[in-house]
Design a protein around this motif. Sequence first.
Motif, PDB file in Angstrom:
ATOM      1  N   LYS A 119     -29.537 -10.246 -29.650  1.00 43.77           N
ATOM      2  CA  LYS A 119     -31.004 -10.314 -29.654  1.00 43.77           C
ATOM      3  C   LYS A 119     -31.521 -10.906 -28.339  1.00 43.77           C
ATOM      4  O   LYS A 119     -32.542 -10.460 -27.807  1.00 43.77           O
ATOM      5  N   ALA A 120     -30.814 -11.909 -27.835  1.00 44.68           N
ATOM      6  CA  ALA A 120     -31.205 -12.501 -26.554  1.00 44.68           C
ATOM      7  C   ALA A 120     -31.069 -11.474 -25.436  1.00 44.68           C
ATOM      8  O   ALA A 120     -31.926 -11.380 -24.545  1.00 44.68           O
ATOM      9  N   TYR A 121     -29.999 -10.700 -25.491  1.00 43.96           N
ATOM     10  CA  TYR A 121     -29.800  -9.658 -24.472  1.00 43.96           C
ATOM     11  C   TYR A 121     -30.904  -8.605 -24.553  1.00 43.96           C
ATOM     12  O   TYR A 121     -31.420  -8.157 -23.520  1.00 43.96           O
ATOM     13  N   GLN A 122     -31.270  -8.219 -25.766  1.00 47.25           N
ATOM     14  CA  GLN A 122     -32.351  -7.240 -25.925  1.00 47.25           C
ATOM     15  C   GLN A 122     -33.640  -7.749 -25.285  1.00 47.25           C
ATOM     16  O   GLN A 122     -34.345  -7.004 -24.594  1.00 47.25           O
ATOM     17  N   ASP A 131     -39.748  -5.832 -15.071  1.00 51.97           N
ATOM     18  CA  ASP A 131     -39.793  -6.616 -13.831  1.00 51.97           C
ATOM     19  C   ASP A 131     -40.423  -7.990 -14.058  1.00 51.97           C
ATOM     20  O   ASP A 131     -41.186  -8.488 -13.243  1.00 51.97           O
ATOM     21  N   GLN A 132     -40.083  -8.602 -15.188  1.00 52.40           N
ATOM     22  CA  GLN A 132     -40.557  -9.948 -15.509  1.00 52.40           C
ATOM     23  C   GLN A 132     -39.378 -10.924 -15.538  1.00 52.40           C
ATOM     24  O   GLN A 132     -38.225 -10.522 -15.684  1.00 52.40           O
ATOM     25  N   SER A 133     -39.685 -12.205 -15.416  1.00 49.23           N
ATOM     26  CA  SER A 133     -38.645 -13.231 -15.421  1.00 49.23           C
ATOM     27  C   SER A 133     -37.973 -13.321 -16.789  1.00 49.23           C
ATOM     28  O   SER A 133     -38.644 -13.311 -17.827  1.00 49.23           O
ATOM     29  N   ILE A 134     -36.656 -13.442 -16.778  1.00 50.92           N
ATOM     30  CA  ILE A 134     -35.915 -13.591 -18.035  1.00 50.92           C
ATOM     31  C   ILE A 134     -35.632 -15.067 -18.336  1.00 50.92           C
ATOM     32  O   ILE A 134     -34.877 -15.376 -19.255  1.00 50.92           O
ATOM     33  N   TYR A 135     -36.250 -15.971 -17.590  1.00 50.28           N
ATOM     34  CA  TYR A 135     -36.042 -17.408 -17.806  1.00 50.28           C
ATOM     35  C   TYR A 135     -36.296 -17.834 -19.253  1.00 50.28           C
ATOM     36  O   TYR A 135     -35.528 -18.642 -19.799  1.00 50.28           O
ATOM     37  N   PRO A 136     -37.356 -17.314 -19.923  1.00 49.65           N
ATOM     38  CA  PRO A 136     -37.595 -17.733 -21.316  1.00 49.65           C
ATOM     39  C   PRO A 136     -36.409 -17.471 -22.242  1.00 49.65           C
ATOM     40  O   PRO A 136     -36.218 -18.197 -23.222  1.00 49.65           O
ATOM     41  N   VAL A 137     -35.616 -16.458 -21.942  1.00 53.13           N
ATOM     42  CA  VAL A 137     -34.445 -16.161 -22.776  1.00 53.13           C
ATOM     43  C   VAL A 137     -33.464 -17.329 -22.733  1.00 53.13           C
ATOM     44  O   VAL A 137     -32.883 -17.715 -23.756  1.00 53.13           O
ATOM     45  N   PHE A 138     -33.295 -17.923 -21.570  1.00 57.05           N
ATOM     46  CA  PHE A 138     -32.367 -19.045 -21.424  1.00 57.05           C
ATOM     47  C   PHE A 138     -32.953 -20.325 -22.021  1.00 57.05           C
ATOM     48  O   PHE A 138     -32.212 -21.175 -22.509  1.00 57.05           O
ATOM     49  N   GLU A 139     -34.257 -20.445 -21.987  1.00 58.49           N
ATOM     50  CA  GLU A 139     -34.910 -21.599 -22.620  1.00 58.49           C
ATOM     51  C   GLU A 139     -34.680 -21.613 -24.124  1.00 58.49           C
ATOM     52  O   GLU A 139     -34.488 -22.674 -24.724  1.00 58.49           O
ATOM     53  N   ASN A 140     -34.696 -20.435 -24.723  1.00 51.60           N
ATOM     54  CA  ASN A 140     -34.735 -20.326 -26.179  1.00 51.60           C
ATOM     55  C   ASN A 140     -33.376 -20.095 -26.823  1.00 51.60           C
ATOM     56  O   ASN A 140     -33.306 -19.850 -28.030  1.00 51.60           O
ATOM     57  N   ASN A 141     -32.302 -20.173 -26.041  1.00 45.91           N
ATOM     58  CA  ASN A 141     -30.985 -19.898 -26.602  1.00 45.91           C
ATOM     59  C   ASN A 141     -29.969 -20.966 -26.204  1.00 45.91           C
ATOM     60  O   ASN A 141     -30.181 -21.728 -25.261  1.00 45.91           O
ATOM     61  N   ASP A 142     -28.860 -20.986 -26.942  1.00 42.37           N
ATOM     62  CA  ASP A 142     -27.814 -21.979 -26.709  1.00 42.37           C
ATOM     63  C   ASP A 142     -27.162 -21.795 -25.345  1.00 42.37           C
ATOM     64  O   ASP A 142     -27.217 -20.715 -24.743  1.00 42.37           O
ATOM     65  N   LEU A 143     -26.501 -22.852 -24.914  1.00 40.06           N
ATOM     66  CA  LEU A 143     -25.819 -22.841 -23.622  1.00 40.06           C
ATOM     67  C   LEU A 143     -24.823 -21.693 -23.514  1.00 40.06           C
ATOM     68  O   LEU A 143     -24.779 -20.992 -22.496  1.00 40.06           O
ATOM     69  N   VAL A 144     -24.020 -21.478 -24.544  1.00 44.02           N
ATOM     70  CA  VAL A 144     -22.970 -20.467 -24.450  1.00 44.02           C
ATOM     71  C   VAL A 144     -23.564 -19.069 -24.307  1.00 44.02           C
ATOM     72  O   VAL A 144     -23.024 -18.225 -23.576  1.00 44.02           O
ATOM     73  N   LEU A 149     -24.895 -14.509 -20.395  1.00 45.66           N
ATOM     74  CA  LEU A 149     -25.916 -13.644 -19.800  1.00 45.66           C
ATOM     75  C   LEU A 149     -26.173 -13.919 -18.322  1.00 45.66           C
ATOM     76  O   LEU A 149     -26.644 -13.036 -17.602  1.00 45.66           O
ATOM     77  N   ILE A 150     -25.864 -15.123 -17.854  1.00 47.01           N
ATOM     78  CA  ILE A 150     -26.314 -15.540 -16.524  1.00 47.01           C
ATOM     79  C   ILE A 150     -25.754 -14.672 -15.402  1.00 47.01           C
ATOM     80  O   ILE A 150     -26.419 -14.437 -14.388  1.00 47.01           O
TER      81      ILE A 150
END
Length: 363
Positions: A119-122, A131-144, A149-150
């Motif tokens: 779901k995070a990848y989607q 062409d938008q920042s994907i930073y919110p995906v990393f904010e809202n998901n666990d470290l692993v 994804l990084i």
Amino acid sequence: MKPFKAILVLFLIPILLPAQDELAMPLIPAMRQLHHEYIIGSIQKINQLPAVRDSGYQKTMVWVDETITGIRAQIERNQQLEDNAKYRWLRSVNEVLTGFLQYQQSGQIRLNQLEPLIKAYQQAMKLALADQSIYPVFENNDLVIGNILIDNFCLKTNQGIPAAKDLLVWKYCQIYPDQILNTLSKQPQNIFADTLIVQAAFQDPEKLYNFAAAPNALGRKIQSVNHVLVKIIGQLSLTKTGRMYFPFLDQLYHGKFSMEDITPMLVDDSASRYYKLLVDTRIEYAGRMQKGDTPLLEKVLTAKLRSKAVELYINEINALHELKDLKIRFKVLDKLTAAELYYLAVMGESELYTSSFVSGVYP
């Protein structure tokens, strides 16, 4: 009413069919068939994991298979993507699955995190294609999930990745706070560096002291942090006698002492004053701890109090243990108060000869 309903249904069918049709896999060109097979193979490998077979995750895997198939179909149907871009996105999808396999086999990710990962990848894919920042995906998901994804093939050049990398460092340090300074030594310019350094100052002031004294990027970063405790530790790290102030770090931090108050006590002829200050501070700390307040480096104070009791008093008394004149033997204790004698006896119990204890310290 029935004819009206029938007409309404007829009007809705053309609207609904394209939405259903979008999920159907179009004819895959032969030149991309292998990339699809890689993805299918990765799903099969996940299905073969013992954790999947033994834990009733078959329903989840049905969802995974359907969702990944839908993503593959979206890539193939996206008319705005050129052939090379479709190759890249198919590779990107497979990297998510192979990344999960690697992390799962090494015990770093649980099976129930596969669905959140996809779901995070989607979400990241949707943002990246827009062409938008994907930073919110990393904010809202666990470290692993962030770690998988990084460096993903199609995500790693996104505008949000630099900040996301800094965020992953912060998340890692919250899980492993004892690794803050070791981690920052490799990334001293992390945007969360100041916050993490302050956290390290309270958690392990002695370790921060060591890093602050280093003539490198992290040492300079520590010296630049605008926080009272960090500034004190940074200043102490640049002096030869910095550790002598550490038993009083809590007092320095709260403004009860200044370095200028302590400095005169560090010279040899004022050693007894230093011991007395240690005792007074230990008594105050004991009162605070009874109220549930643990001062900074309380154990360092106790250790220093013990070492000074032995160094300044007990060694001399023990050295004169054969001397019969008790006034001379215990003269070094003449100016100590009852409280100071008590801490000398308690802290130096293992070093103090029994005869010294009963004859002079507590006769």
